[in-house]
Design an enzyme around this catalytic site. Structure first.
Site, PDB file in Angstrom:
ATOM      1  N   PHE A 158      21.212   5.694  85.406  1.00 12.44           N
ATOM      2  CA  PHE A 158      19.781   6.196  85.214  1.00 12.44           C
ATOM      3  C   PHE A 158      19.078   5.307  84.366  1.00 12.44           C
ATOM      4  O   PHE A 158      19.374   4.850  83.174  1.00 12.44           O
ATOM      5  CB  PHE A 158      19.940   7.358  84.284  1.00 12.44           C
ATOM      6  CG  PHE A 158      20.613   8.716  85.018  1.00 12.44           C
ATOM      7  CD1 PHE A 158      19.912   9.457  85.537  1.00 12.44           C
ATOM      8  CD2 PHE A 158      21.992   8.691  85.116  1.00 12.44           C
ATOM      9  CE1 PHE A 158      20.631  10.435  86.401  1.00 12.44           C
ATOM     10  CE2 PHE A 158      22.615   9.743  85.483  1.00 12.44           C
ATOM     11  CZ  PHE A 158      21.890  10.788  86.256  1.00 12.44           C
ATOM     12  N   CYS A 166       4.032   9.172  81.275  1.00 15.61           N
ATOM     13  CA  CYS A 166       3.704  10.300  82.366  1.00 15.61           C
ATOM     14  C   CYS A 166       2.180  10.556  82.183  1.00 15.61           C
ATOM     15  O   CYS A 166       1.658  10.415  81.495  1.00 15.61           O
ATOM     16  CB  CYS A 166       4.524  11.586  81.761  1.00 15.61           C
ATOM     17  SG  CYS A 166       4.449  12.922  83.331  1.00 15.61           S
ATOM     18  N   CYS A 184       3.749  18.464  80.494  1.00 15.46           N
ATOM     19  CA  CYS A 184       4.352  19.655  80.615  1.00 15.46           C
ATOM     20  C   CYS A 184       5.048  20.114  79.215  1.00 15.46           C
ATOM     21  O   CYS A 184       5.561  19.562  78.536  1.00 15.46           O
ATOM     22  CB  CYS A 184       5.462  19.469  81.486  1.00 15.46           C
ATOM     23  SG  CYS A 184       4.896  19.096  83.252  1.00 15.46           S
ATOM     24  N   CYS A 209       8.825  19.540  78.766  1.00 16.54           N
ATOM     25  CA  CYS A 209       9.513  18.142  78.875  1.00 16.54           C
ATOM     26  C   CYS A 209      10.582  17.956  77.641  1.00 16.54           C
ATOM     27  O   CYS A 209       9.949  17.965  76.734  1.00 16.54           O
ATOM     28  CB  CYS A 209       8.266  17.099  78.783  1.00 16.54           C
ATOM     29  SG  CYS A 209       8.649  15.439  79.027  1.00 16.54           S
ATOM     30  N   ASP A 210      11.413  17.131  77.977  1.00 17.24           N
ATOM     31  CA  ASP A 210      12.379  16.917  77.072  1.00 17.24           C
ATOM     32  C   ASP A 210      12.646  15.359  76.792  1.00 17.24           C
ATOM     33  O   ASP A 210      13.660  14.972  76.133  1.00 17.24           O
ATOM     34  CB  ASP A 210      13.816  17.709  77.354  1.00 17.24           C
ATOM     35  CG  ASP A 210      14.327  17.254  78.845  1.00 17.24           C
ATOM     36  OD1 ASP A 210      13.727  16.214  79.414  1.00 17.24           O
ATOM     37  OD2 ASP A 210      15.219  17.568  79.323  1.00 17.24           O
ATOM     38  N   THR A 211      11.535  14.679  77.204  1.00 19.60           N
ATOM     39  CA  THR A 211      11.748  12.978  76.956  1.00 19.60           C
ATOM     40  C   THR A 211      10.761  12.809  75.844  1.00 19.60           C
ATOM     41  O   THR A 211       9.731  13.020  75.863  1.00 19.60           O
ATOM     42  CB  THR A 211      11.606  12.433  78.248  1.00 19.60           C
ATOM     43  OG1 THR A 211      12.494  12.901  79.218  1.00 19.60           O
ATOM     44  CG2 THR A 211      11.685  10.865  78.057  1.00 19.60           C
ATOM     45  N   GLU A 229      12.999  10.592  90.849  1.00 24.08           N
ATOM     46  CA  GLU A 229      12.525  11.776  90.805  1.00 24.08           C
ATOM     47  C   GLU A 229      10.985  11.891  90.194  1.00 24.08           C
ATOM     48  O   GLU A 229      10.777  11.073  89.285  1.00 24.08           O
ATOM     49  CB  GLU A 229      13.298  12.914  89.636  1.00 24.08           C
ATOM     50  CG  GLU A 229      12.617  14.193  89.339  1.00 24.08           C
ATOM     51  CD  GLU A 229      13.434  14.985  88.566  1.00 24.08           C
ATOM     52  OE1 GLU A 229      13.082  16.038  88.006  1.00 24.08           O
ATOM     53  OE2 GLU A 229      14.881  15.062  88.563  1.00 24.08           O
ATOM     54  N   HIS A 276      24.842  18.958  83.615  1.00 20.85           N
ATOM     55  CA  HIS A 276      24.903  17.964  82.783  1.00 20.85           C
ATOM     56  C   HIS A 276      24.666  18.682  81.151  1.00 20.85           C
ATOM     57  O   HIS A 276      25.476  18.164  80.503  1.00 20.85           O
ATOM     58  CB  HIS A 276      24.062  16.702  82.770  1.00 20.85           C
ATOM     59  CG  HIS A 276      22.546  16.965  82.732  1.00 20.85           C
ATOM     60  ND1 HIS A 276      22.016  17.624  83.884  1.00 20.85           N
ATOM     61  CD2 HIS A 276      21.539  16.839  82.029  1.00 20.85           C
ATOM     62  CE1 HIS A 276      20.721  17.654  83.558  1.00 20.85           C
ATOM     63  NE2 HIS A 276      20.368  17.237  82.598  1.00 20.85           N
TER      64      HIS A 276
END
Length: 204
Positions: free
Chosen positions: A26, A32, A36, A39-41, A104, A198
């Site tokens: 990955f 971005c 959103c 969002c988890d980043t 993605e 995951h």
């Protein structure tokens, strides 16, 4: 020489969509064009790296496990990777690793040549001005939160269509969201349920 803002590079398994269960490198790129709520980043931290440096790190991660006759799955994610991914990066990855490059994307920008598998995860039901511009992708993956209706996305040609429950952080609400997904898939069998396995497995 161009540099890319890289959030992290790691080796794990793909937890969602058509490639669920496949080992993958990955490459998470920072930044971005959308905001959103789920969002988890964390995009505040990143390292500037050249395409060659990114490829070298990817090679180092898979070298102990790589077999020459098998393609390594390399997933470009974010954030929104289409903000940075270009033919220089995809060409360097293909030249360095016998790989299949997957991306993605929220679909608001065109995808660079050299990406072999496109996962479109549109966010236009959550964010104004996020209508996808991509018309043909490998898989369409729509996040369902139990609040917004699910568009048909008839204008998008996709080999596979997935509905994925949104992780709201609330166990009771998550159960309702999952039930809503299941009910939708049962009544729309052209769609398939996608789960973030995951997270259940406790891996990145």
């Amino acid at each position: 020489m161009r540099q890319y803002a890289v959030n992290e590079i790691f080796y794990s398994i793909q937890g969602e969509g058509r490639n669920t269960g496949r080992a993958a490198v990955f490459i998470r790129l920072s930044g971005c064009n959308l905001k959103c709520s789920f969002c988890d980043t964390d995009h505040r931290q990143h390292t500037l790296m050249t395409a060659k440096e990114i490829a070298q790190e990817a090679v180092a991660l898979v070298t102990p496990w790589h077999r020459c006759e098998e393609k390594t799955l390399v997933v470009l994610t974010g954030g929104e990777p289409s903000l940075q991914v270009d033919t220089e990066l995809t060409a360097e990855l293909h030249a360095s690793i016998y790989c299949e490059i997957a991306m993605e994307t929220n679909g608001t920008r065109m995808v660079a040549e050299g990406v072999d598998w496109i996962t479109l995860s549109p966010k236009d039901i959550f964010v104004e001005g996020a209508t996808p511009v991509l018309a043909k992708v490998d898989e369409l993956k729509v996040v369902y939160d139990g609040i917004h209706d699910i568009p048909a996305y008839d204008f998008i040609e996709a080999r596979y269509r997935y509905l994925q429950p949104c992780d709201t952080g609330d166990e009771a609400r998550n159960a309702d969201v999952i039930k809503g997904c299941i009910d939708f898939v049962k009544s729309h069998p052209q769609w398939t349920l996608s789960l973030q396995t995951h997270k259940w497995l406790g891996v990145r």
